[in-house]
Design a protein around this motif. Structure first.
Motif, PDB file in Angstrom:
ATOM      1  N   PRO A 181       0.886  -1.239  -0.199  1.00  0.00           N
ATOM      2  CA  PRO A 181      -0.009   0.049   0.111  1.00  0.00           C
ATOM      3  C   PRO A 181       0.731   1.342  -0.118  1.00  0.00           C
ATOM      4  CG  PRO A 181       0.087  -0.838   2.371  1.00  0.00           C
ATOM      5  CD  PRO A 181       0.912  -1.600   1.530  1.00  0.00           C
ATOM      6  N   TRP A 182       2.253   1.181  -0.032  1.00  0.00           N
ATOM      7  CA  TRP A 182       3.005   2.342   0.135  1.00  0.00           C
ATOM      8  C   TRP A 182       3.520   2.629  -1.375  1.00  0.00           C
ATOM      9  CZ3 TRP A 182       3.433   4.673   4.596  1.00  0.00           C
ATOM     10  CH2 TRP A 182       3.029   4.063   5.956  1.00  0.00           C
ATOM     11  N   ILE A 183       3.969   4.133  -1.519  1.00  0.00           N
ATOM     12  CA  ILE A 183       4.567   4.303  -2.828  1.00  0.00           C
ATOM     13  C   ILE A 183       5.316   5.418  -2.273  1.00  0.00           C
ATOM     14  CG2 ILE A 183       4.164   5.733  -5.121  1.00  0.00           C
ATOM     15  CD1 ILE A 183       1.382   4.673  -5.070  1.00  0.00           C
ATOM     16  N   PHE A 184       6.695   5.252  -2.662  1.00  0.00           N
ATOM     17  CA  PHE A 184       7.695   6.325  -2.214  1.00  0.00           C
ATOM     18  C   PHE A 184       8.124   7.153  -3.702  1.00  0.00           C
ATOM     19  CE2 PHE A 184      12.345   7.494  -2.549  1.00  0.00           C
ATOM     20  CZ  PHE A 184      12.295   8.520  -1.397  1.00  0.00           C
ATOM     21  N   SER A 185       8.139   8.251  -3.786  1.00  0.00           N
ATOM     22  CA  SER A 185       8.502   9.214  -4.934  1.00  0.00           C
ATOM     23  C   SER A 185       9.614  10.265  -4.666  1.00  0.00           C
ATOM     24  CB  SER A 185       7.292   9.940  -5.566  1.00  0.00           C
ATOM     25  OG  SER A 185       6.052   8.924  -5.656  1.00  0.00           O
ATOM     26  N   THR A 186      10.285  10.380  -5.623  1.00  0.00           N
ATOM     27  CA  THR A 186      11.496  11.504  -5.520  1.00  0.00           C
ATOM     28  C   THR A 186      11.739  12.073  -6.820  1.00  0.00           C
ATOM     29  OG1 THR A 186      13.863  12.104  -5.050  1.00  0.00           O
ATOM     30  CG2 THR A 186      13.442   9.730  -5.929  1.00  0.00           C
ATOM     31  N   SER A 187      11.747  13.421  -7.126  1.00  0.00           N
ATOM     32  CA  SER A 187      11.942  14.177  -8.272  1.00  0.00           C
ATOM     33  C   SER A 187      13.076  15.025  -7.850  1.00  0.00           C
ATOM     34  CB  SER A 187      10.569  14.644  -8.421  1.00  0.00           C
ATOM     35  OG  SER A 187       9.788  13.462  -8.801  1.00  0.00           O
ATOM     36  N   TYR A 188      13.412  15.653  -9.158  1.00  0.00           N
ATOM     37  CA  TYR A 188      14.296  16.796  -9.433  1.00  0.00           C
ATOM     38  C   TYR A 188      14.100  17.753 -10.536  1.00  0.00           C
ATOM     39  CZ  TYR A 188      18.826  19.155 -10.572  1.00  0.00           C
ATOM     40  OH  TYR A 188      19.543  20.282 -10.880  1.00  0.00           O
ATOM     41  N   ALA A 189      14.105  18.975 -10.379  1.00  0.00           N
ATOM     42  CA  ALA A 189      13.975  19.703 -11.461  1.00  0.00           C
ATOM     43  C   ALA A 189      14.828  20.870 -11.551  1.00  0.00           C
ATOM     44  CB  ALA A 189      12.494  20.381 -11.441  1.00  0.00           C
ATOM     45  N   HIS A 190      15.457  21.277 -12.679  1.00  0.00           N
ATOM     46  CA  HIS A 190      16.152  22.494 -12.912  1.00  0.00           C
ATOM     47  C   HIS A 190      15.547  23.580 -13.333  1.00  0.00           C
ATOM     48  CE1 HIS A 190      19.998  24.711 -13.141  1.00  0.00           C
ATOM     49  NE2 HIS A 190      19.494  24.906 -14.173  1.00  0.00           N
ATOM     50  N   LEU A 191      15.633  24.822 -13.293  1.00  0.00           N
ATOM     51  CA  LEU A 191      14.799  25.930 -13.976  1.00  0.00           C
ATOM     52  C   LEU A 191      15.665  27.284 -14.389  1.00  0.00           C
ATOM     53  CD1 LEU A 191      12.777  24.594 -11.904  1.00  0.00           C
ATOM     54  CD2 LEU A 191      11.756  26.987 -11.809  1.00  0.00           C
ATOM     55  N   TRP A 192      15.758  27.176 -15.881  1.00  0.00           N
ATOM     56  CA  TRP A 192      16.653  28.268 -16.270  1.00  0.00           C
ATOM     57  C   TRP A 192      15.576  29.612 -16.297  1.00  0.00           C
ATOM     58  CZ3 TRP A 192      16.716  23.219 -17.775  1.00  0.00           C
ATOM     59  CH2 TRP A 192      17.964  22.806 -17.774  1.00  0.00           C
ATOM     60  N   PHE A 193      16.230  30.751 -15.960  1.00  0.00           N
ATOM     61  CA  PHE A 193      15.457  31.696 -16.226  1.00  0.00           C
ATOM     62  C   PHE A 193      16.161  32.757 -17.169  1.00  0.00           C
ATOM     63  CE2 PHE A 193      14.704  30.288 -11.863  1.00  0.00           C
ATOM     64  CZ  PHE A 193      13.493  31.014 -11.508  1.00  0.00           C
ATOM     65  N   ALA A 194      15.429  33.423 -17.979  1.00  0.00           N
ATOM     66  CA  ALA A 194      16.111  34.324 -18.925  1.00  0.00           C
ATOM     67  C   ALA A 194      16.664  35.426 -18.461  1.00  0.00           C
ATOM     68  CB  ALA A 194      14.812  34.674 -19.981  1.00  0.00           C
ATOM     69  N   ASN A 195      17.744  35.793 -18.910  1.00  0.00           N
ATOM     70  CA  ASN A 195      18.621  36.900 -18.132  1.00  0.00           C
ATOM     71  C   ASN A 195      17.748  38.225 -18.573  1.00  0.00           C
ATOM     72  OD1 ASN A 195      20.786  35.450 -17.795  1.00  0.00           O
ATOM     73  ND2 ASN A 195      21.894  35.952 -19.628  1.00  0.00           N
ATOM     74  N   SER A 196      17.831  39.155 -17.646  1.00  0.00           N
ATOM     75  CA  SER A 196      16.819  40.439 -17.709  1.00  0.00           C
ATOM     76  C   SER A 196      17.467  41.514 -17.187  1.00  0.00           C
ATOM     77  CB  SER A 196      15.579  40.096 -16.932  1.00  0.00           C
ATOM     78  OG  SER A 196      15.805  39.833 -15.504  1.00  0.00           O
ATOM     79  N   GLN A 197      16.995  42.512 -17.438  1.00  0.00           N
ATOM     80  CA  GLN A 197      17.410  44.046 -16.923  1.00  0.00           C
ATOM     81  C   GLN A 197      16.441  44.896 -16.139  1.00  0.00           C
ATOM     82  OE1 GLN A 197      18.655  45.765 -20.643  1.00  0.00           O
ATOM     83  NE2 GLN A 197      20.875  45.345 -20.073  1.00  0.00           N
ATOM     84  N   GLY A 198      17.045  45.450 -15.137  1.00  0.00           N
ATOM     85  CA  GLY A 198      16.116  46.285 -14.442  1.00  0.00           C
ATOM     86  C   GLY A 198      16.693  47.778 -14.616  1.00  0.00           C
ATOM     87  N   GLU A 199      15.531  48.904 -14.206  1.00  0.00           N
ATOM     88  CA  GLU A 199      15.960  50.215 -14.506  1.00  0.00           C
ATOM     89  C   GLU A 199      16.240  50.855 -13.102  1.00  0.00           C
ATOM     90  OE1 GLU A 199      13.156  51.945 -17.129  1.00  0.00           O
ATOM     91  OE2 GLU A 199      14.030  50.687 -18.864  1.00  0.00           O
ATOM     92  N   HIS A 200      15.805  50.424 -12.131  1.00  0.00           N
ATOM     93  CA  HIS A 200      15.711  50.753 -10.740  1.00  0.00           C
ATOM     94  C   HIS A 200      15.982  49.684  -9.642  1.00  0.00           C
ATOM     95  CE1 HIS A 200      13.348  54.097 -12.591  1.00  0.00           C
ATOM     96  NE2 HIS A 200      12.724  53.244 -13.093  1.00  0.00           N
ATOM     97  N   PRO A 201      17.438  49.555  -9.460  1.00  0.00           N
ATOM     98  CA  PRO A 201      18.663  50.236 -10.011  1.00  0.00           C
ATOM     99  C   PRO A 201      18.941  49.590 -11.551  1.00  0.00           C
ATOM    100  CG  PRO A 201      19.402  48.630  -8.625  1.00  0.00           C
ATOM    101  CD  PRO A 201      17.771  48.704  -8.599  1.00  0.00           C
ATOM    102  N   PRO A 202      19.507  50.256 -12.306  1.00  0.00           N
ATOM    103  CA  PRO A 202      20.029  49.669 -13.702  1.00  0.00           C
ATOM    104  C   PRO A 202      20.954  48.704 -13.671  1.00  0.00           C
ATOM    105  CG  PRO A 202      21.044  52.026 -13.342  1.00  0.00           C
ATOM    106  CD  PRO A 202      20.236  51.814 -12.137  1.00  0.00           C
TER     107      PRO A 202
END
Length: 378
Positions: free
Chosen positions: A339-360
């Motif tokens: 009756p038991w289920i063991f789960s394991t998972s891994y994920a990697h997330l890539w974020f697009a490079n971005s810029q801000g203006e306050h501060p620049p």
């Protein structure tokens, strides 16, 4: 943020819920958290609205299992945000139970933390930013026909926040901090249609929650009462699960989040002043694709997803949440014994490079997520 700071966390006012989520950068767009199911992470939550499991309490109330089951999950997030290595770690637990078409769940709904050094160039905009939100949800499902199930739920959402930034004074930098919390209520609806034994289609809706965070604002001039109105967004999820082979399932999904509810952050101070920060967020989409392959007691999972950021352009990107579009790649496995289920998972997330203006400044980010889950059925 300037002296108009924002909101953040005080664990003392609701310690039990606060234990359920420790601050961390949101892995979904904006400051949403998706880390509610260890098995689901292994396919990047692809088609989650069409997956029957105890975690459906948090994703689609129509998909909760008819059996008695108990499921516990723990996700660990490692977030890197640059400049200044402002990312943090987070631990996100969740717990679900189902019995005779009734489901109960406790899980993290929103989370955010960035922490910059005291002397960085954007200190007058942001130093520490933290948001924590947890839900307790009760759901029920019922069969309309042999192929169609409907579900509904109600949830209590506890939300707390703390924001700090530096303020210049004649004697050097001081600090401005706003912190507060609130509890609100929301509801959810769902449908699960199985037109054949090979195909499941799921659709769900989670409502907005209106909050008025009450707390204090502290500055070099002293402390006073403060309040912040905040509405967390509605979410619509659609999912598909196709059993292409007896051992192989393909899943796909799409989610829409009404982030346009966050147009500004307005802080009402006890002295009558109003401090405001403009965000002008937009509604966002998430698209996901994944698969599961069963071999004996093992289930193997792969998945990918694209998450759209709510920030319209660089002029509205702040160091508190320098969000950008992100891409997920995930893998996981489960092992069933009795009756038991063991789960394991891994994920990697890539974020697009971005810029801000306050501060620049230029921003870059990435995240790693590891989740463990244990499920027992009766």
């Amino acid at each position: 943020m300037n002296a108009g700071g924002g909101v953040v966390s005080r664990f003392g006012s609701c310690p039990y819920l606060a234990m359920l989520i420790m601050s961390g950068n949101a892995a979904a767009s904006g400051f949403s958290l998706l880390e509610r199911d260890a098995a689901g992470l292994g396919r990047a939550y692809a088609g989650q609205a069409a997956v029957v499991s105890p975690a459906a309490v948090a994703f689609n109330p129509a998909a909760i299992p008819e059996t008695t089951a108990l499921s516990g999950n723990l996700a660990q997030l490692w977030n890197q945000v640059n400049p200044e290595d402002a990312g943090t770690q987070a631990t996100v637990p969740s717990l679900y139970g189902t019995h005779r078409n009734i489901g109960l769940g406790v899980y993290g709904a929103f989370g955010l933390a960035t922490d910059y050094p005291e002397d960085w160039e954007g200190r007058y905009q942001a130093l520490y930013s933290g948001i924590n939100a947890a839900r307790v949800q009760l759901t029920s499902s019922w069969s309309v026909t042999d192929s169609l199930r409907l579900g509904a739920g109600v949830f209590l959402q506890y939300f707390e926040a703390e924001l700090t930034n530096a303020v210049p004074t004649p004697f050097g930098d001081g600090r401005f901090k706003v912190e507060g919390d609130d509890t609100g209520f929301g509801w959810s609806l769902g449908a699960l249609w199985s037109p054949s034994e090979q195909l499941d289609l799921g659709l769900s809706f989670a409502s907005k929650v209106d909050h008025r965070l009450s707390g204090t604002a502290t500055s070099p001039l002293g402390k006073q009462d403060a309040s912040v109105p905040l509405t967390t967004p509605e979410v619509i999820r659609a999912g598909l699960r196709w059993r292409a082979r007896p051992a192989l399932s393909l899943l796909a999904g799409a989610s829409w989040t009404r982030w346009s509810r966050l147009q500004s952050l307005d802080i009402q101070l006890g002295n009558g002043l109003m401090l405001s920060e403009q965000h002008r967020w937009r509604d966002t989409w998430r698209l996901d694709l994944g698969g599961e392959y069963e071999r004996g007691p093992w289930t193997f999972r792969l998945g990918t997803a694209w998450d759209q950021a709510p920030i319209r352009d660089d002029s509205y990107r702040t160091p508190r949440l320098p969000d950008s579009d992100r891409t997920w790649l995930a893998a996981g496995l489960s092992y069933a014994t009795g009756p038991w289920i063991f789960s394991t998972s891994y994920a990697h997330l890539w974020f697009a490079n971005s810029q801000g203006e306050h501060p620049p400044v230029n921003y870059s980010a990435r995240s790693n997520i590891l989740a463990l889950g244990l499920e027992r059925t009766w």
